[in-house]
Design an enzyme around this catalytic site. Structure first.
Site, PDB file in Angstrom:
ATOM      1  N   ARG A  33       0.136  -1.229   0.340  1.00 24.13           N
ATOM      2  CA  ARG A  33       0.010  -0.108   0.075  1.00 24.13           C
ATOM      3  C   ARG A  33       0.842   0.678   0.210  1.00 24.13           C
ATOM      4  O   ARG A  33       1.900   1.349   0.466  1.00 24.13           O
ATOM      5  CB  ARG A  33      -0.439  -0.322   1.115  1.00 24.13           C
ATOM      6  CG  ARG A  33      -1.768   1.464   1.542  1.00 24.13           C
ATOM      7  CD  ARG A  33      -2.513   1.533   2.640  1.00 24.13           C
ATOM      8  NE  ARG A  33      -3.022   2.204   3.033  1.00 24.13           N
ATOM      9  CZ  ARG A  33      -2.923   3.363   3.937  1.00 24.13           C
ATOM     10  NH1 ARG A  33      -2.017   3.141   5.049  1.00 24.13           N
ATOM     11  NH2 ARG A  33      -3.343   3.931   4.032  1.00 24.13           N
ATOM     12  N   ARG A  70      -8.970  20.398   7.869  1.00 25.20           N
ATOM     13  CA  ARG A  70      -7.903  20.312   8.484  1.00 25.20           C
ATOM     14  C   ARG A  70      -8.139  22.093   8.825  1.00 25.20           C
ATOM     15  O   ARG A  70      -8.389  22.750   8.852  1.00 25.20           O
ATOM     16  CB  ARG A  70      -6.032  20.167   8.113  1.00 25.20           C
ATOM     17  CG  ARG A  70      -6.427  18.690   7.781  1.00 25.20           C
ATOM     18  CD  ARG A  70      -4.637  18.348   7.353  1.00 25.20           C
ATOM     19  NE  ARG A  70      -3.759  17.030   7.163  1.00 25.20           N
ATOM     20  CZ  ARG A  70      -4.422  16.504   7.734  1.00 25.20           C
ATOM     21  NH1 ARG A  70      -3.507  16.515   9.277  1.00 25.20           N
ATOM     22  NH2 ARG A  70      -3.473  14.859   8.135  1.00 25.20           N
ATOM     23  N   LYS A 214     -12.896   3.237   0.807  1.00 27.66           N
ATOM     24  CA  LYS A 214     -12.660   2.222   2.112  1.00 27.66           C
ATOM     25  C   LYS A 214     -14.018   4.065   3.374  1.00 27.66           C
ATOM     26  O   LYS A 214     -13.930   4.540   2.381  1.00 27.66           O
ATOM     27  CB  LYS A 214     -11.155   3.997   2.818  1.00 27.66           C
ATOM     28  CG  LYS A 214     -10.364   3.442   1.731  1.00 27.66           C
ATOM     29  CD  LYS A 214      -9.172   4.471   1.650  1.00 27.66           C
ATOM     30  CE  LYS A 214      -8.682   4.340   3.347  1.00 27.66           C
ATOM     31  NZ  LYS A 214      -7.445   5.136   3.670  1.00 27.66           N
ATOM     32  N   THR A 272      -6.090  -0.604  10.770  1.00 22.75           N
ATOM     33  CA  THR A 272      -5.941   0.360  11.556  1.00 22.75           C
ATOM     34  C   THR A 272      -6.353  -0.335  12.154  1.00 22.75           C
ATOM     35  O   THR A 272      -6.495  -0.814  13.041  1.00 22.75           O
ATOM     36  CB  THR A 272      -6.757   1.316  11.058  1.00 22.75           C
ATOM     37  OG1 THR A 272      -7.515   2.118   9.931  1.00 22.75           O
ATOM     38  CG2 THR A 272      -6.806   2.338  12.132  1.00 22.75           C
TER      39      THR A 272
END
Length: 486
Positions: A33, A70, A214, A272
């Site tokens: 990945r 962000r 995802k 994760t």
């Protein structure tokens, strides 16, 4: 095959030497990945080139950065105390200060309402909207925390109307097309449209790259059925998902999403923090070991390592540990918990039916291996969905198909150049399975293939004894795909 569950490992361009990648591959890694959020094209080239030097059957998966919010830069870390109030604006060009936090998404104020919860820096700083004005929000700080520059912003339960693709994502996708990457894992997929936005680019260039959606927020969970209609498979990205959704709901969501993927015969990756402690420590926690095993007990196709292999102190040990846990979990999973894979009314019924019977033959007839030859990988993926105990040996006519199958449970895919002889393909497969120790001459095997060549689909299932077939080599043993010897 060291194990049937596939392993995806994140590789950084700062640590991607050929020998390093080879060591991970030999330890059980199936897919490399690349995280486009932390690399540029020079880094992409280095990782891909070194991976291809190791093996042509390692899949390469590229993460898009995806839609993202962000905070802006700060001059220095800012201390916040519980009960403080702060103004929040949506100006990407404004610096964040103690009095005013600025967010990069320009419609942030518009999309939120009084009572909305804001989580900054993966939830390290929690805010609640107590007042809404035309150009700013007033928020209450709910915990003591320190805020640095450019930290992630999440708003659980709120639909944020960001576009699914950024200019950076488009550039990354074009690079993937030019460099024959195998999978694109698209971040923050919310609906079928997000997948189709990428598919339209791939179609424009006639690219065979497969899209992994995802799932990282509640909207993606809610729309999983339509997402699976468009995507090749999904990744359960538990990092952002665990921020967007209450943490206690994650195990249940994971189990449901895996089941849905198995039922529609599409690969699923659990990702994760699977061995997060091994970023710093040589041994994992017992909870991490159990987490990996439970994902396999739930019937996932693949499990993923992130920081453990990208920048952790023990990357090889992490892959080795994951392989050992996977092997043991595969031995101890209960057949009673197998997922029933429906064979519904469509033109793939014959393939589904024959694949199911081939897998059932493992327990009913003692079949030790299943062989299939493959133009597209479809039959091998269907075999994977039934999660049998016997390895699936897929003979692929194209190298890319071997890499596509690197995400499918229990599939050992190999590339053999077309030599105009299905008979030679078949006998080569038997010999390779014997040489690798998967079968002996005394064992039974199953063979799935099609009578009509490429695009014709799977049309027959052969179950026979290995030694009996090998002894009858030549015209004494015939299958529908064999041509008569001249």
């Amino acid at each position: 095959m060291l194990k049937r569950t596939k392993i995806v490992a994140t590789i950084s361009d700062e640590r991607c030497e050929v020998e390093f990648i080879r060591s991970l591959f030999e330890a059980g890694m199936n897919v490399v990945r690349l995280n486009s959020a932390h690399m540029n094209e020079i880094g992409f080239n280095r990782v891909v080139s070194n991976t291809r030097a190791v093996s042509n059957c390692i899949g390469i998966l590229m993460d898009t950065k995806g839609l993202e919010m962000r905070t802006t830069v700060t001059q220095a870390p800012i201390q916040f105390k519980t009960g403080d109030t702060v103004k929040v604006v949506d100006n990407p060009d404004q610096e964040t200060t103690r009095e005013c936090i600025s967010v990069t998404y320009k419609n942030f104020v518009h999309d939120l309402s009084i009572g909305s919860q804001i989580l900054i820096d993966d939830g390290e700083l929690e805010l609640k909207v107590i007042e809404k004005n035309e150009d700013h929000l007033v928020c209450q700080i709910d915990n003591d925390a320190t805020l640095g520059s450019r930290k992630s912003v999440n708003v659980p339960g709120v639909r944020i109307n960001l576009p699914s693709l950024t200019d950076r994502d488009r550039n990354t996708i074009h690079w993937c097309i030019e460099n024959n990457v195998d999978f694109i894992a698209h971040s923050f997929v919310r609906s079928k449209k997000d997948v189709l936005d990428i598919q339209s680019i791939l179609d424009e260039f006639n690219s065979p790259i497969k899209i992994i959606a995802k799932i990282e927020n509640q909207e993606g969970v809610d729309n999983i059925d339509e997402i699976l209609e468009a995507a090749y498979g999904i990744m359960i990205a538990r990092g952002d998902l665990g921020i967007e959704v209450p943490a206690e709901k994650i195990p249940g969501i994971q189990r449901v999403l895996i089941r849905k993927c198995v039922e529609v015969k599409k690969p699923v990756i659990v990702a994760t923090q699977m061995l997060h402690s091994m970023i710093q420590n040589p041994r994992p926690t017992r909870a991490e070991i159990t987490d990996i095993a439970n994902a396999i007990y739930y019937r996932t196709d693949a499990i993923m390592l992130s920081g453990e292999t990208a920048y952790g102190k023990y990357p090889l040990e992490a892959v080795q540990m994951m392989t050992k846990v996977a092997r043991e979990a595969e031995k101890t999973k209960l057949a009673a918990n197998d997922i029933r894979v429906p064979i519904t009314g469509n033109d793939l019924d014959v393939t589904s039916f024959l694949a199911k019977q081939a897998v059932k033959s493992s327990s009913k007839l003692g079949v030790k291996a299943i062989i299939t030859d493959s133009h597209t990988g479809r039959t091998a993926r269907f075999l994977a969905a039934f999660r049998g105990t016997s390895p699936v040996y897929a003979i692929c006519y194209q190298e890319r198909v071997t890499r596509m199958l690197a995400l499918s449970y229990g599939v050992w895919a190999v590339y053999q150049p077309w030599n105009d002889s299905r008979r030679a393909y078949f006998f080569d497969a038997l010999k390779e399975l014997i040489n690798s120790g998967h079968i002996t001459r005394e064992n039974m095997f199953a063979y799935l293939s099609g009578s009509f060549g490429e695009g014709g689909g799977t049309s027959f299932l052969e179950i026979n004894n290995v030694g009996k077939v090998l002894d009858a080599a030549g015209n004494n043993y015939q299958l529908p795909t064999f041509k008569e010897q001249k």
